[in-house]
Write a protein that holds these residues in place. Structure first.
Motif, PDB file in Angstrom:
ATOM      1  N   LYS A 102       0.949  -1.587   0.230  1.00 44.13           N
ATOM      2  CA  LYS A 102       0.001  -0.314  -0.073  1.00 44.13           C
ATOM      3  C   LYS A 102       1.127   1.092  -0.095  1.00 44.13           C
ATOM      4  O   LYS A 102       0.839   2.213  -0.738  1.00 44.13           O
ATOM      5  CB  LYS A 102      -0.306  -0.099   1.652  1.00 44.13           C
ATOM      6  N   LYS A 103       1.720   1.372   0.771  1.00 41.66           N
ATOM      7  CA  LYS A 103       2.694   2.291   0.541  1.00 41.66           C
ATOM      8  C   LYS A 103       3.143   2.739  -0.740  1.00 41.66           C
ATOM      9  O   LYS A 103       3.869   4.299  -0.698  1.00 41.66           O
ATOM     10  CB  LYS A 103       3.857   2.298   1.695  1.00 41.66           C
TER      11      LYS A 103
ATOM     12  N   LEU B 147      -2.323  -0.001  -4.302  1.00 39.13           N
ATOM     13  CA  LEU B 147      -3.241   0.607  -2.857  1.00 39.13           C
ATOM     14  C   LEU B 147      -4.813  -0.458  -2.958  1.00 39.13           C
ATOM     15  O   LEU B 147      -4.360  -1.143  -1.480  1.00 39.13           O
ATOM     16  CB  LEU B 147      -3.756   2.123  -3.637  1.00 39.13           C
ATOM     17  N   ARG B 148      -5.645  -0.993  -3.530  1.00 46.40           N
ATOM     18  CA  ARG B 148      -6.149  -1.712  -3.580  1.00 46.40           C
ATOM     19  C   ARG B 148      -6.271  -3.208  -2.809  1.00 46.40           C
ATOM     20  O   ARG B 148      -6.460  -4.072  -2.753  1.00 46.40           O
ATOM     21  CB  ARG B 148      -6.369  -2.033  -4.424  1.00 46.40           C
TER      22      ARG B 148
ATOM     23  N   GLN C 197      -4.632  -6.632  -0.913  1.00 48.57           N
ATOM     24  CA  GLN C 197      -4.532  -6.472   0.125  1.00 48.57           C
ATOM     25  C   GLN C 197      -2.998  -7.308   0.784  1.00 48.57           C
ATOM     26  O   GLN C 197      -2.792  -8.293   0.443  1.00 48.57           O
ATOM     27  CB  GLN C 197      -5.667  -7.544   0.313  1.00 48.57           C
TER      28      GLN C 197
END
Length: 179
Positions: free
Chosen positions: A2-3, A176-177, A179
């Motif tokens: 995500k980062k 970003l999406r 998991q």
């Protein structure tokens, strides 16, 4: 993940905004020696700086000068060699065909040409080796032996640059999406 995705989105967005606004570089070159042979173009020995990133960055150049008796051209190495050969062989003094447009302002073999010092010469800098040339207009007495130039280079994103950054943003959103 995500980062990394967030970083990719932020960097791509900043580059997209910066590339849309653009960046302009301006400068002056004083006391450029000019030829006093009417019509014929003489080229610099040194190549102009190219744009190795021309696929992603547009470099639009405008050059203006301070005399109305000269014109400026930009040419590739082949055209420069052709004109240099004519000049070395005496040009108009050696029986050069005065009806010919070769290596004069009317020659269509230049990458860019300008004969109006107020509007200047416009050229989109590409990758490769290009040379600046100066010629004295036909039927006009030379006003001196030196020329002062003002230039501006506007850097913006090209279509491929936009596409690359949009794809990078899409990749950032996908990261970003995850998991």
């Amino acid at each position: 993940m995500k980062k990394t995705g967030l970083a990719l989105i932020v960097v791509s967005t900043l580059l997209l905004l910066g590339g849309t606004v653009g960046y302009t570089v301006e400068g002056t070159v004083d006391d450029v020696p000019t030829p006093n042979v009417q019509g014929l173009v003489f080229f610099s020995d040194d190549a102009l700086p190219g744009n190795p990133a021309s696929l992603v960055i547009n470099a639009d150049t405008n050059i203006k000068w301070d005399r109305d008796d000269v014109f400026l051209v930009i040419a590739d190495g082949g055209k420069k060699k052709q004109c240099d050969d004519i000049a070395e062989n005496g040009g108009v003094l050696s029986g050069f065909d005065t009806n010919s447009k070769t290596c004069t302002y009317g020659d269509e073999g230049y990458v860019a040409a300008g004969d109006d010092e107020v509007e200047g010469l416009d050229w989109r800098v590409e990758s490769g080796e290009f040379f600046a040339g100066i010629g004295t207009k036909e039927g006009v007495l030379p006003e001196g032996t030196e020329l002062n130039l003002d230039y501006s280079i506007n850097l913006t994103l090209s279509a491929a640059g936009y596409l690359f950054l949009i794809i990078a943003e899409g990749a950032g959103i996908l990261l970003l999406r995850q998991q």
